[in-house]
Motif scaffolding. Structure first.
Motif, mmCIF file in Angstrom:
data_model
loop_
_atom_site.group_PDB
_atom_site.id
_atom_site.type_symbol
_atom_site.label_atom_id
_atom_site.label_comp_id
_atom_site.label_asym_id
_atom_site.label_seq_id
_atom_site.Cartn_x
_atom_site.Cartn_y
_atom_site.Cartn_z
ATOM 1 N N LEU A 51 17.413 9.071 6.288
ATOM 2 C CA LEU A 51 18.563 8.632 6.902
ATOM 3 C C LEU A 51 19.856 8.604 5.976
ATOM 4 O O LEU A 51 20.470 8.499 5.486
ATOM 5 N N MET A 52 20.513 9.884 5.929
ATOM 6 C CA MET A 52 22.179 9.917 5.107
ATOM 7 C C MET A 52 23.067 11.052 6.463
ATOM 8 O O MET A 52 22.682 11.877 7.294
ATOM 9 N N PRO A 53 24.186 11.041 6.334
ATOM 10 C CA PRO A 53 25.495 11.546 6.291
ATOM 11 C C PRO A 53 24.978 12.938 6.948
ATOM 12 O O PRO A 53 24.547 13.481 5.673
ATOM 13 N N ASP A 54 25.489 13.914 7.353
ATOM 14 C CA ASP A 54 25.193 14.804 7.206
ATOM 15 C C ASP A 54 25.809 16.237 6.514
ATOM 16 O O ASP A 54 24.945 17.517 5.890
ATOM 17 N N ALA A 55 27.169 15.732 5.393
ATOM 18 C CA ALA A 55 27.397 16.061 4.480
ATOM 19 C C ALA A 55 26.395 15.937 3.019
ATOM 20 O O ALA A 55 27.246 17.003 2.124
ATOM 21 N N PHE A 56 26.129 15.035 3.393
ATOM 22 C CA PHE A 56 25.565 15.212 1.641
ATOM 23 C C PHE A 56 24.164 16.507 1.940
ATOM 24 O O PHE A 56 23.093 16.853 1.981
ATOM 25 N N ALA A 57 24.237 16.780 0.711
ATOM 26 C CA ALA A 57 22.973 18.528 0.025
ATOM 27 C C ALA A 57 21.729 17.827 -0.507
ATOM 28 O O ALA A 57 21.987 16.903 -1.005
ATOM 29 N N VAL A 58 20.679 18.385 -0.075
ATOM 30 C CA VAL A 58 19.479 18.445 -0.084
ATOM 31 C C VAL A 58 18.368 19.879 -0.413
ATOM 32 O O VAL A 58 18.915 20.413 0.484
ATOM 33 N N PRO A 59 18.399 19.919 -2.148
ATOM 34 C CA PRO A 59 17.662 21.018 -1.821
ATOM 35 C C PRO A 59 16.367 21.822 -0.496
ATOM 36 O O PRO A 59 16.026 21.260 0.006
ATOM 37 N N PRO A 60 17.038 23.284 -0.171
ATOM 38 C CA PRO A 60 15.977 23.014 0.967
ATOM 39 C C PRO A 60 14.128 22.654 0.695
ATOM 40 O O PRO A 60 13.531 22.091 1.862
ATOM 41 N N GLU A 61 13.603 23.186 -0.463
ATOM 42 C CA GLU A 61 12.332 22.833 -0.457
ATOM 43 C C GLU A 61 12.291 20.857 -0.842
ATOM 44 O O GLU A 61 11.059 20.735 0.005
ATOM 45 N N ILE A 62 13.443 19.965 -0.911
ATOM 46 C CA ILE A 62 13.188 18.717 -0.538
ATOM 47 C C ILE A 62 13.265 18.765 0.821
ATOM 48 O O ILE A 62 12.393 17.564 1.633
ATOM 49 N N GLU A 63 14.131 19.144 1.826
ATOM 50 C CA GLU A 63 14.437 19.334 3.334
ATOM 51 C C GLU A 63 13.371 19.822 4.253
ATOM 52 O O GLU A 63 12.966 18.910 4.922
ATOM 53 N N ALA A 64 12.250 20.421 3.563
ATOM 54 C CA ALA A 64 11.687 20.636 4.326
ATOM 55 C C ALA A 64 10.159 19.096 4.715
ATOM 56 O O ALA A 64 9.330 20.077 5.142
ATOM 57 N N ARG A 65 10.199 18.463 3.482
ATOM 58 C CA ARG A 65 9.479 18.018 3.093
ATOM 59 C C ARG A 65 9.475 16.228 3.988
ATOM 60 O O ARG A 65 8.155 16.115 4.131
ATOM 61 N N VAL A 66 10.884 16.529 4.653
ATOM 62 C CA VAL A 66 11.697 15.123 5.414
ATOM 63 C C VAL A 66 12.073 15.203 6.801
ATOM 64 O O VAL A 66 12.416 16.203 6.798
ATOM 65 N N HIS A 67 11.749 14.444 7.120
ATOM 66 C CA HIS A 67 12.365 13.951 8.544
ATOM 67 C C HIS A 67 14.040 13.516 8.361
ATOM 68 O O HIS A 67 14.719 12.364 7.525
ATOM 69 N N ARG A 68 14.158 14.937 8.106
ATOM 70 C CA ARG A 68 15.815 14.059 7.978
ATOM 71 C C ARG A 68 16.787 14.115 8.963
ATOM 72 O O ARG A 68 16.945 14.514 10.377
ATOM 73 N N ILE A 69 17.746 12.468 9.129
ATOM 74 C CA ILE A 69 18.164 11.678 10.392
ATOM 75 C C ILE A 69 19.221 11.396 9.624
ATOM 76 O O ILE A 69 19.812 10.941 8.683
ATOM 77 N N ASN A 70 20.538 12.008 10.798
ATOM 78 C CA ASN A 70 22.249 11.887 10.412
ATOM 79 C C ASN A 70 22.701 10.546 10.593
ATOM 80 O O ASN A 70 22.011 9.383 11.762
#
Length: 289
Positions: A51-70
């Motif tokens: 659960l994070m702001p859209d502006a925060f950068a996360v590597p694609p390999e990590i983002e693919a494994r989590v549920h990202r919520i603005n």
């Protein structure tokens, strides 16, 4: 898959809340965000919600494994409201964990056992919640690390922790098996910390059930969830090793210039191992060997 809000996540992917344990990672800023997400992914959580702001950068390999919520952590109340919304949406019995960025869960034997194994044992002991101690971490050299964060040079206090029996606010009588724990930076620099923020106990691991609610002081509305252990023997506890207090003390104008170092005679380098935390009495293996 990214979601625009907690509401959108609950409406679109409720299945993620039926395959626990579920980790909720709240990003107040982007400090050590990637290491926080990686640490909890490696521990075996089946679902990790970032659960994070859209502006925060996360590597694609990590983002693919989590549920990202603005999500914006603009106040503590908003975080608790989000957790309670997710509790209500989850299947009863689902295990949850929550923390903030630059915080890392450690539990007994975590180097060789998954968080699922930990919670399976705890469930067999008829426990629906697990007490965790928030252990303050801080950088050795604040000149080199002005935000007080350094995983490579992380220190903690090896002494200076204590507990007081928790009392019922309306009667002043002791509550059964409930304690308030203190220590770390919040104790040593208490003149810069509000009274309500000085405790280091947090029920970070818990099972969802109907009408369960997390309160503003990190306790629950069901008394048994706030107990240290069951009546008949000691239970497992865990630690959340956290740079959060150190960050706040160095960012708050009232304390930033008053603190030149967090080091003292009881500082010791953090080894990033569960054995060190057990040896220091900062978590309890209970009957789990």
């Amino acid at each position: 898959m990214p979601y625009n809000s907690v509401d959108a996540f609950v409406a679109g992917d409720r299945d993620a809340l039926t395959r626990g344990p579920v980790a909720l990672i709240f990003a107040e800023d982007d400090t050590e965000l990637v290491s926080t997400l990686s640490h909890h992914l490696d521990q075996g959580f089946r679902s990790v919600l970032a659960l994070m702001p859209d502006a925060f950068a996360v590597p694609p390999e990590i983002e693919a494994r989590v549920h990202r919520i603005n999500f914006e952590c603009s106040s503590p109340g908003i975080v608790f409201d989000a957790i309670n919304q997710l509790i209500s949406a989850a299947a009863p019995g689902t295990w949850f964990y929550y923390c903030y960025n630059a915080e890392y869960l450690f539990y007994p034997f975590c180097e060789s056992r998954s968080v699922g194994e930990l919670l399976a044992f705890h469930t067999e002991e008829r426990r629906d919640a697990m007490l965790t101690y928030v252990v303050d971490l801080y950088a050795d050299d604040l000149n080199a690390h002005p935000d007080a964060v350094s995983r490579d040079e992380a220190y903690l206090d090896q002494h200076g922790y204590y507990a007081l029996t928790r009392q019922a606010p309306n009667t002043g009588k002791p509550l059964d098996r409930q304690m308030d724990f203190f220590g770390g930076l919040r104790w040593r620099f208490e003149e810069h910390v509000d009274w309500g923020s000085r405790k280091i106990d947090r029920v970070s691991l818990f099972r969802a059930q109907k009408d369960l609610r997390l309160l503003q002081d990190h306790t629950f509305n069901i008394a048994e969830y706030n107990t240290v252990s069951c009546p008949w023997h000691h239970n497992l506890t865990a630690s959340v090793c956290s740079f959060r207090a150190a960050k706040a003390l160095k960012r708050n104008p009232g304390s930033a210039f008053a603190i030149n170092s967090f080091q003292w005679r009881n500082s010791t380098r953090f080894q990033w191992q569960s054995r060190q935390l057990m040896d220091l009495g900062l978590m309890e293996p209970g009957q789990w060997f």
